[in-house]
Design an enzyme around this catalytic site. Structure first.
Site, PDB file in Angstrom:
ATOM      1  N   TYR A 164       0.816  -1.233   0.000  1.00 40.84           N
ATOM      2  CA  TYR A 164       0.000   0.000   0.000  1.00 40.84           C
ATOM      3  C   TYR A 164       0.842   1.273   0.000  1.00 40.84           C
ATOM      4  O   TYR A 164       2.048   1.213   0.133  1.00 40.84           O
ATOM      5  CB  TYR A 164      -1.089  -0.034   1.062  1.00 40.84           C
ATOM      6  CG  TYR A 164      -0.777  -0.019   2.543  1.00 40.84           C
ATOM      7  CD1 TYR A 164       0.476   0.259   3.069  1.00 40.84           C
ATOM      8  CD2 TYR A 164      -1.823  -0.271   3.447  1.00 40.84           C
ATOM      9  CE1 TYR A 164       0.675   0.288   4.438  1.00 40.84           C
ATOM     10  CE2 TYR A 164      -1.621  -0.238   4.824  1.00 40.84           C
ATOM     11  CZ  TYR A 164      -0.370   0.042   5.310  1.00 40.84           C
ATOM     12  OH  TYR A 164      -0.169   0.066   6.654  1.00 40.84           O
ATOM     13  N   GLU A 165       0.202   2.392  -0.202  1.00 41.60           N
ATOM     14  CA  GLU A 165       0.901   3.672  -0.366  1.00 41.60           C
ATOM     15  C   GLU A 165       1.895   3.633  -1.528  1.00 41.60           C
ATOM     16  O   GLU A 165       2.933   4.288  -1.484  1.00 41.60           O
ATOM     17  CB  GLU A 165       1.629   4.082   0.927  1.00 41.60           C
ATOM     18  CG  GLU A 165       0.721   4.625   2.004  1.00 41.60           C
ATOM     19  CD  GLU A 165       0.050   5.945   1.615  1.00 41.60           C
ATOM     20  OE1 GLU A 165       0.597   6.691   0.794  1.00 41.60           O
ATOM     21  OE2 GLU A 165      -1.055   6.192   2.115  1.00 41.60           O
ATOM     22  N   GLY A 166       1.545   2.882  -2.561  1.00 39.55           N
ATOM     23  CA  GLY A 166       2.465   2.721  -3.691  1.00 39.55           C
ATOM     24  C   GLY A 166       3.372   1.535  -3.442  1.00 39.55           C
ATOM     25  O   GLY A 166       4.163   1.533  -2.506  1.00 39.55           O
ATOM     26  N   GLN A 176       7.476   2.855  -5.935  1.00 43.67           N
ATOM     27  CA  GLN A 176       8.468   3.703  -5.247  1.00 43.67           C
ATOM     28  C   GLN A 176       9.764   3.753  -6.038  1.00 43.67           C
ATOM     29  O   GLN A 176      10.411   4.797  -6.166  1.00 43.67           O
ATOM     30  CB  GLN A 176       8.789   3.157  -3.841  1.00 43.67           C
ATOM     31  CG  GLN A 176       7.603   2.982  -2.919  1.00 43.67           C
ATOM     32  CD  GLN A 176       6.841   4.272  -2.678  1.00 43.67           C
ATOM     33  OE1 GLN A 176       7.440   5.346  -2.590  1.00 43.67           O
ATOM     34  NE2 GLN A 176       5.536   4.180  -2.616  1.00 43.67           N
TER      35      GLN A 176
END
Lengths: 595, 595
Positions: A440-442, A447
């Site tokens: 999650y969060e990329g 990233q």
């Protein structure tokens, strides 16, 4: 089930001795008054709360999970009460803007508390972490009337918040999202669509939930340039600012997941829900991206937190569990066997955990200071530099610390042998919980593309050079110090190599755009190991100036040595792999992957 | 959740094109009746039953789990019926001795059945394969009377078997077990004690469970030299083979685990249960060790199997899921985005899985071949193969499971957030395979076994034999056009492994911790070197025209081999450096200094 104990000595060492937090706080406009007493009090109280209130909830939360019904989502036993205590203690307002009742403390201090709450109970920490992220976004982007209406209650923790980005068909690729916003006569919007994977989308811990929703206004351009951001409350505030009429937002279901079971991961249905534009039309992603640095650093922190919790569990077990004799002769002659910690391979696992946790802590705390500077420094150049550097380091922190955190949690489980696989011992939960953080969060892949594509290549290497210059200067400053020499020579060598490797990839990428993606994850991990080497070298420099008989400082030097000897060589493999280029990745036609 | 499809083509490629199995089988009297046609028929039937019957029960079994109620263990819905069908199909007796109803199939073939079984459903597979393992131990060490009485019903799957080793204080260190065996006048023994982590210790699949229990006689010497092996049936068996009265064997509880939820992991209480000695008094561990080579390979195959399934499913997902555009321009212009398989980093994750799975399969078959020759062969070849089995077994167990876990995590990663959601099936693969790094001797124990007992103890004789074999292979393959790109890295890998072996043995002369400090990294270098060897063998089969799988298949093999050489083999660089740093960085840290 391991009982969490906040690593206060290390936290203090990093914060005060390595990162000189007093000086740092003094450099921030409006934050100068943060004195050492206050810092100590916050850390001590945060530790107590994490150890005594949250840690006991961790296993209960995993076993009970969240329960969905038509009426809403019920969080596990004790979650709501713990949150009430948290809110009464004033924790939600710690880093909030004083204009709305916040305490205006620096984020890098708030982060320390988050580390402890996440280590003690990851799922619980998500509700507060996301709420605070949403509040920070509104502080920076919402119009004043929205701020006045929503921020006081979000600041004191009465109301929470979420981020609603993902839809079933779009995760990494937000440009294809479909949620619609139709403008209404009164200047508000009617928001309609389905969002998935919404953490804390619905729950019983706070009286109202403020959703920040990405949607398209009718007629908006296609792709990422047509996305706007809306504030959509679960309950619309009444004239007095209290909870009023229910808005057209409902939780359709919650996901059954591998871990973080006490965190409600919701499918959210917006059905003509009243929403308010935050920031400018079609610039919704900019606001989200601005927040993303701190949200990503928050995820990095979860990787560290869980790695730390796993290390603590494994260490306690390795010192207690008696099994086999040391190869150099019995160390516990009166017992039936020696403790596990005498065995070199058990030590390898423990020291890997320790070196990763302590190195990551220093790294994340430092990046968080940079983000503080980028927001609050009185010096404009300093603000800009810090922003650049923190943007470079954030994807490294997010992906590297979560990937190595997962490695660490698996080692922690491995140290327990068969018991590691059994739920009661708590070690497997750490692995299951942690597993989400590389997604999650990329994802890690996203990233890595952000780092190599947007940050390094996108700035023509300039953003990287800011960091390699810092490392270079550090190495120069420590030249000639005998005990530093083994660390400095290796760090300087890698620092130079980093630039060379980047150049080579940059040249290849001019010919073939696939080269960036092909190198990206190796490049990110490579960068991560060098970044941690820099942090370890800084810790060594501080430790060498301290009391030579201090066992803590001695262990620092030994752990640094372990890191340089046993983990840092991984840069070599990543380098060789990425320099071999994209050809071997791209040659195979999609049909030939499986027959 | 996708369906499982057995990779028959690759299996046939490995068996027939790479290892020329038919010629090998026909050269050994015990297996001379096995030919290619029969082998292919078995593989196809195996694929059918596993795809159609066993795989569909995996997810429901994961969700439902095993239940314990007042000593009665109930498996998930459909398990007893499916197990009966497996048994009736003769799948439990594939490698059994013919005089007791077994089919004496070679291991290199049987292990491909095991691969399919575990790929479909590890939890279900364990009930069957542990029965085969127990039968093997009985066949090798028990009296004819015991064999007559128990083996036919075990091979036919009428009864299952369980191995009872671990006690709560004794896992790795079996010398400390406390279970007692008191001799009776009639030659039987009364067995009393508690065993934990007993897979398939009790269940409702069959009417009887045959336990093989390690216990100590009252006057037995202390430590591992005082352990004997006993056969203890759950229900006593009358002389005419019918079931008699219940024995004093009870399941006290079952464990709640991270995965393999449908496999009953039992606490077994033996309360003056009637048991029969297997093999000689105080030589029980030897009895266990005979089957351990087979068991450890079988656990290794669990790693391979889970990774195969993860690869298949993530490959399917990557071809279907549309997200973002290819860096080199859209390839799926009519849709909103490209399938994620266009992205270099997604390819990295897929190709890593593919390269590890295909080399892993070849390696498993290679080890199976050594087991077959050591069992059915004669003369020098037999002795040589026995040495290889000793050397390669710990590598097969640990490397296949470490890489298997890595593969499933990558497969899960390809799914992004969906990988974390239970419905998609990917998280189950990660959870199920995680145990394989732990049980049957943790991977740390395997590494010590390799480095200490298998390499150092005989001054690397077997290792030298292996390196010699690989060098001979490289020489013989030299003349095949196109082999150079694979033979050069193979030769380098062999040289590197040789020099690392010398280094560690040299250190070990003066440092008792040298072996333990190097063990894990060394095992991984050996694993990568062997995988390089496998890839070179597969490439030779392709380049010399031995592959009968068509052009596209052959090209994909070469491309995957290249990927392995360029992007995975470099991992040995880091491992080698880490080994060469010696033991000091691990052992210098005082026990108290860890925290």
């Amino acid at each position: 089930m391991p009982q969490y104990k906040a690593p206060l000595r290390d936290i203090n060492f990093v914060l005060k001795n390595v990162l000189n937090c007093n000086e740092h706080f003094a450099s921030l406009a409006g934050r100068e008054q943060v004195g050492e007493d206050l810092v100590d009090a916050i850390i001590a109280e945060g530790a107590k709360f994490a150890e005594n209130v949250l840690s006991p909830l961790n296993q209960v939360g995993d076993q009970e999970g969240c329960v969905w019904s038509e009426e809403g989502v019920k969080t596990p036993t004790g979650f709501k009460e713990a949150y009430e205590q948290f809110a009464e203690g004033g924790w939600p307002s710690m880093t909030a803007d004083p204009k709305f009742g916040g305490q205006g403390l620096p984020n890098s201090l708030g982060l320390v508390v988050s580390e402890m709450t996440s280590s003690a109970c990851w799922s619980w920490g998500m509700y507060t972490g996301l709420s605070q992220s949403a509040a920070r976004l509104l502080e920076n982007y919402a119009a004043e009337d929205l701020q006045q209406t929503y921020l006081p209650k979000m600041t004191d923790g009465t109301w929470g918040g979420t981020m609603c980005l993902t839809e079933p068909h779009c995760g990494s690729d937000l440009g294809i999202l479909r949620t619609k916003a139709e403008s209404a006569a009164d200047g508000s919007y009617k928001v309609t669509g389905t969002k998935i994977f919404i953490s804390g989308g619905e729950h019983d811990m706070m009286e109202n939930i403020i959703h920040l929703v990405l949607a398209r206004i009718e007629g908006a351009p296609e792709g990422t340039k047509g996305i706007s951001l809306f504030l959509v409350p679960k309950f619309l505030p009444d004239a007095d600012g209290n909870v009023g009429e229910r808005n057209g937002v409902s939780c359709g279901s919650i996901e059954h997941k591998m871990g973080i079971k006490a965190s409600a991961t919701c499918v959210m249905n917006f059905d003509g829900a009243t929403g308010f534009l935050v920031g400018e039309e079609n610039r919704g992603l900019n606001a989200m991206f601005h927040m993303m640095n701190s949200a990503r650093l928050g995820t990095a922190l979860q990787g560290l937190s869980a790695g730390e919790a796993s290390f603590q569990g494994a260490l306690a077990y390795a010192t207690e569990r008696l099994q086999m004799r040391s190869l150099t002769g019995p160390k516990n002659p009166d017992g039936p066997a020696d403790p596990l910690i005498v065995h070199p391979d058990v030590r390898r696992m423990l020291l890997t955990q320790k070196a990763l946790a302590e190195g990551s802590r220093a790294f994340i705390y430092w990046v968080s200071q940079l983000i503080d500077v980028s927001y609050f420094s009185g010096d404009e150049q300093a603000r800009k530099d810090a922003e650049n550097l923190s943007e470079l380091l954030t994807p490294i922190a997010k992906a590297f610390v979560t990937e190595t955190g997962l490695e660490s949690a698996n080692y922690g489980m491995q140290v327990f042998g068969g018991h590691g696989y059994i739920s009661e011992w708590g070690m497997e939960q750490i692995v299951r919980d942690l597993r989400i953080s590389t997604l999650y969060e990329g994802t890690t892949g996203i990233q890595a593309l952000d780092l190599l594509g947007r940050k390094v290549m996108g700035s023509g290497g300039k953003q990287l050079m800011v960091f390699t210059k810092i490392i270079h200067d550090f190495c120069k400053a420590n030249e000639g110090k005998e005990e530093m020499a083994p660390f400095i020579s290796k760090l300087a060598e890698l620092n130079k190599e980093w630039g060379d490797v980047t150049m080579k990839i940059g040249e290849k990428a001019m010919e073939n755009p696939d080269e960036v993606g092909a190198a990206s994850v190796d490049y990110l991990m490579y960068s991560g190991y060098i970044s941690l080497a820099y942090m370890w070298a800084r810790m060594v420099a501080v430790a060498l100036e301290g009391d030579r008989d201090d066992e803590f400082l001695k262990a620092k030097l030994q752990t640094a040595n372990f890191y340089f000897q046993r983990l840092l060589p991984r840069t070599e493999s990543h380098k060789l792999s990425m320099l071999n280029g994209a050809e071997s990745l791209m040659a195979m036609p999609a049909e030939a992957f499986a027959f | 959740m996708p369906e499982y499809k057995a990779p028959l083509r690759d299996m046939q490629f490995v068996l027939h094109d790479v290892f020329k199995a038919e010629a090998l089988w026909q050269g050994m009297p015990a297996t001379e009746e096995v030919n290619r046609e029969l082998a292919d028929a078995i593989l196809e039937e195996s694929a059918k039953i596993n795809e159609g019957l066993i795989a569909p029960l995996s997810q429901s079994g994961h969700e439902e789990g095993v239940h314990w109620n007042e000593g009665v263990v109930t498996t998930p819905k459909g398990y007893p019926e499916a197990f009966r069908q497996l048994a009736e199909g003769g799948w439990g007796g594939l490698s059994g001795a013919p005089e007791y109803g077994g089919q004496t199939m070679p291991k290199m073939l049987v292990l491909l059945f095991e691969e399919m079984l575990y790929s479909s459903n590890i939890a279900m597979g364990l009930y069957l394969t542990l029965t085969s393992g127990a039968a093997l131990a009985i066949d090798s060490h028990a009296s004819d009377e015991l064999k007559q009485k128990y083996l036919p019903n075990m091979y036919s799957g009428k009864w299952t078997g369980a191995m009872c080793l671990t006690e709560s204080h004794a896992g790795t260190d079996l010398g400390m077990i406390r279970t007692k065996a008191v001799p009776n006048a009639n030659g039987s023994y009364d067995i009393s004690g508690t065993k934990i982590f007993i897979t398939g210790g009790d269940h409702d699949l069959t009417e009887n469970v045959i336990h093989l229990v390690l216990a100590k006689l009252p006057d037995a010497p202390a430590g591992s030299k005082g352990i004997s092996l006993f056969l203890v049936p759950k229900v006593k068996v009358n002389d005419d083979g019918s079931l008699g009265e219940a024995n004093g064997v009870h399941c006290g509880s079952i464990e709640h685990k991270m995965g393999i939820n449908a496999s009953a992991t039992c606490v077994m209480n033996f309360d003056n249960a009637e048991g029969y000695l297997v093999g000689e008094i105080n030589r029980g561990l030897q009895g266990m060790f005979t089957m351990m080579n087979y068991e450890r390979l079988s656990v290794g195959i669990q790693g391979l199997s889970a990774a195969q399934t993860a690869y298949q499913w993530s490959c399917e997902y990557a071809r279907e899921r549309l997200q973002s555009r290819a860096p080199t321009g859209p390839v799926n212009k009519d849709a909103a985005a490209d399938p994620i398989i266009v992205h270099p980093d997604v390819r990295r994750m897929l190709l890593t899985q593919k390269a590890l799975v295909e080399a892993g399969r070849a390696f498993a078959v290679y080890v199976g071949k050594q087991l077959d020759v050591s069992k059915f062969g004669d003369g020098e070849a037999k002795a040589r193969a026995a040495g290889m089995v000793e050397l390669l077994t710990p590598v097969a167990k640990a490397f296949l499971t470490d890489k298997g876990f890595e593969g499933t995590v990558l497969g899960q990663q390809v799914y992004g957030g969906h990988g974390y959601i239970r419905e998609w099936g990917m998280e189950q693969l990660v959870r199920d395979v995680r145990i394989a790094q732990i049980y049957e001797g943790t991977n740390g124990i395997q590494a010590m076994d390799l480095m200490g007992r298998k390499v150092a103890a005989n001054r690397a004789q077997n290792m030298q034999a292996l390196l010699g074999e690989i060098r001979d292979f490289a020489q013989s393959a030299d003349s095949v056009a196109g082999m150079e790109e694979f033979l050069t890295p193979l030769r380098d890998a062999v040289d590197n492994l040789e020099s690392l072996t010398e280094y560690v043995l040299g250190e070990a002369a003066s440092d008792a911790n040298a072996i333990g400090a190097a063990a894990n990294d060394y095992l991984h270098v050996v694993g990568f070197t062997l995988y390089m060897y496998m890839w070179a063998m597969m490439c030779r089969a392709v380049l010399s025209g031995d592959s009968q799988q068509g052009e596209a298949f052959a090209t994909a093999k070469l491309q995957t081999a290249r990927y392995f050489v360029q992007r995975l083999l470099p991992q040995t660089a880091a491992l080698s450096q880490s080994i060469r740093s010696g033991s000091a960085s691990l052992m210098d840290v005082a026990e108290d200094a860890f925290v």
